[in-house]
Design an enzyme around this catalytic site. Structure first.
Site, PDB file in Angstrom:
ATOM      1  N   TYR B  13      -7.699  30.793  28.684  1.00 64.19           N
ATOM      2  CA  TYR B  13      -8.756  31.625  28.128  1.00 64.19           C
ATOM      3  C   TYR B  13     -10.122  31.122  28.569  1.00 64.19           C
ATOM      4  O   TYR B  13     -10.263  30.009  29.064  1.00 64.19           O
ATOM      5  CB  TYR B  13      -8.676  31.614  26.601  1.00 64.19           C
ATOM      6  CG  TYR B  13      -7.418  32.288  26.110  1.00 64.19           C
ATOM      7  CD1 TYR B  13      -7.390  33.658  25.875  1.00 64.19           C
ATOM      8  CD2 TYR B  13      -6.251  31.555  25.917  1.00 64.19           C
ATOM      9  CE1 TYR B  13      -6.235  34.281  25.460  1.00 64.19           C
ATOM     10  CE2 TYR B  13      -5.084  32.172  25.493  1.00 64.19           C
ATOM     11  CZ  TYR B  13      -5.084  33.542  25.266  1.00 64.19           C
ATOM     12  OH  TYR B  13      -3.938  34.157  24.862  1.00 64.19           O
ATOM     13  N   CYS B  14     -11.122  31.963  28.321  1.00 62.10           N
ATOM     14  CA  CYS B  14     -12.514  31.634  28.609  1.00 62.10           C
ATOM     15  C   CYS B  14     -12.850  30.266  28.005  1.00 62.10           C
ATOM     16  O   CYS B  14     -12.510  30.041  26.856  1.00 62.10           O
ATOM     17  CB  CYS B  14     -13.420  32.709  28.012  1.00 62.10           C
ATOM     18  SG  CYS B  14     -15.153  32.299  28.017  1.00 62.10           S
ATOM     19  N   PRO B  15     -13.480  29.342  28.692  1.00 62.70           N
ATOM     20  CA  PRO B  15     -14.099  29.503  30.020  1.00 62.70           C
ATOM     21  C   PRO B  15     -13.214  29.049  31.183  1.00 62.70           C
ATOM     22  O   PRO B  15     -13.691  28.995  32.304  1.00 62.70           O
ATOM     23  CB  PRO B  15     -15.306  28.582  29.919  1.00 62.70           C
ATOM     24  CG  PRO B  15     -14.790  27.415  29.131  1.00 62.70           C
ATOM     25  CD  PRO B  15     -13.809  28.015  28.136  1.00 62.70           C
ATOM     26  N   ASP B  40      -6.119  37.169  30.553  1.00 63.63           N
ATOM     27  CA  ASP B  40      -7.226  37.246  29.594  1.00 63.63           C
ATOM     28  C   ASP B  40      -8.092  38.444  29.959  1.00 63.63           C
ATOM     29  O   ASP B  40      -8.766  38.459  30.993  1.00 63.63           O
ATOM     30  CB  ASP B  40      -8.047  35.944  29.632  1.00 63.63           C
ATOM     31  CG  ASP B  40      -9.269  36.012  28.732  1.00 63.63           C
ATOM     32  OD1 ASP B  40      -9.299  36.884  27.840  1.00 63.63           O
ATOM     33  OD2 ASP B  40     -10.196  35.200  28.924  1.00 63.63           O
TER      34      ASP B  40
END
Lengths: 160, 74
Positions: B13-15, B40
């Site tokens: 997931y981010c980042p 994602d």
């Protein structure tokens, strides 16, 4: 490459969730080629402390505050639903399950990406801390003028 | 789409997809294409924004089910 933009983040809070948000943005900005400076002040100093500080030259109040405050990236509480540490533990296990980096890993990653760490000397004095209480990655110990100097040249300035 | 290098970011997931893209792109030669595979949803907006900021070219994306493949030319 486009022109190099800059980001400053004041890390005022010493809670796990807020620190994660700060480091998420810091790491993303660094990946976008932006220059990033993180300014740790007040409770935010907990994030970059090695752990509990010793007695040092603290007076009684500072010593008690140090005893009650959680210090060190691995020891931080959640700002909500901490539930005597159970909330924090659950959050960490969820993060692991979803392969999200821990705060400690985010800090290491930020350093690898050239993010600058500045620690506020006024808060350090107020809390009776010493330079040796902080992780080696801190680049400088400075005050508000340093922050404002950086902030006035940056296009993104956050206070977390 | 043809790519010179593939970066598997499934489950991240981010980042992390963006951080890993940034690290990986450094190993490519100018003009080469990086394929990033992610599940994602955020990458659909994040990757064009990253390209815009860093000066790399966003070539587009392909979506199959939950899997999103994005293409970036260095």
């Amino acid at each position: 490459m486009e022109s190099k933009d800059s980001v400053t983040i004041v890390v005022f809070s010493g809670e796990l969730d807020k620190a994660l948000a700060a480091f998420n943005i810091a790491n993303t900005a660094a990946s976008m080629g932006m220059k990033v400076s993180m300014f740790f002040t007040f409770w935010g100093l907990s994030v970059i402390q090695k752990g509990k500080s010793g007695r040092g030259k603290k007076d009684t109040l500072q010593y008690m505050m140090g005893k009650m405050n959680r210090s060190g990236a691995s020891k931080l509480k959640l700002s909500k639903m901490n539930m005597m540490g159970m909330g924090g533990k659950s959050m960490k296990s969820l993060m692991k399950k979803y392969r999200m980096p821990s705060l400690e890993e985010m800090i290491t990653l930020a350093r690898e990406q050239g993010v600058e760490f500045v620690a506020c000397t006024t808060s350090i004095a107020l809390m009776g801390l010493e330079k040796g209480d902080f992780i080696d990655e801190v680049d400088r110990f400075a005050g508000a003028s340093t922050y404002l100097g950086l902030a006035s040249e940056s296009n993104v300035n956050l206070f977390i | 789409m043809e790519a010179d290098r593939t970066l598997d970011c499934i489950g991240l997931y981010c980042p992390m997809p963006i951080v890993k893209t940034s690290q990986q792109i450094g190993e490519l030669a100018d003009g080469e294409v990086l394929e990033v595979i992610s599940d994602d949803e955020g990458i659909k907006s994040d990757m064009p924004a990253w390209c815009d900021k860093t000066g790399h070219k966003f070539l587009g994306l392909e979506e199959t089910g939950d899997e999103i493949k994005v293409y970036v030319r260095k």
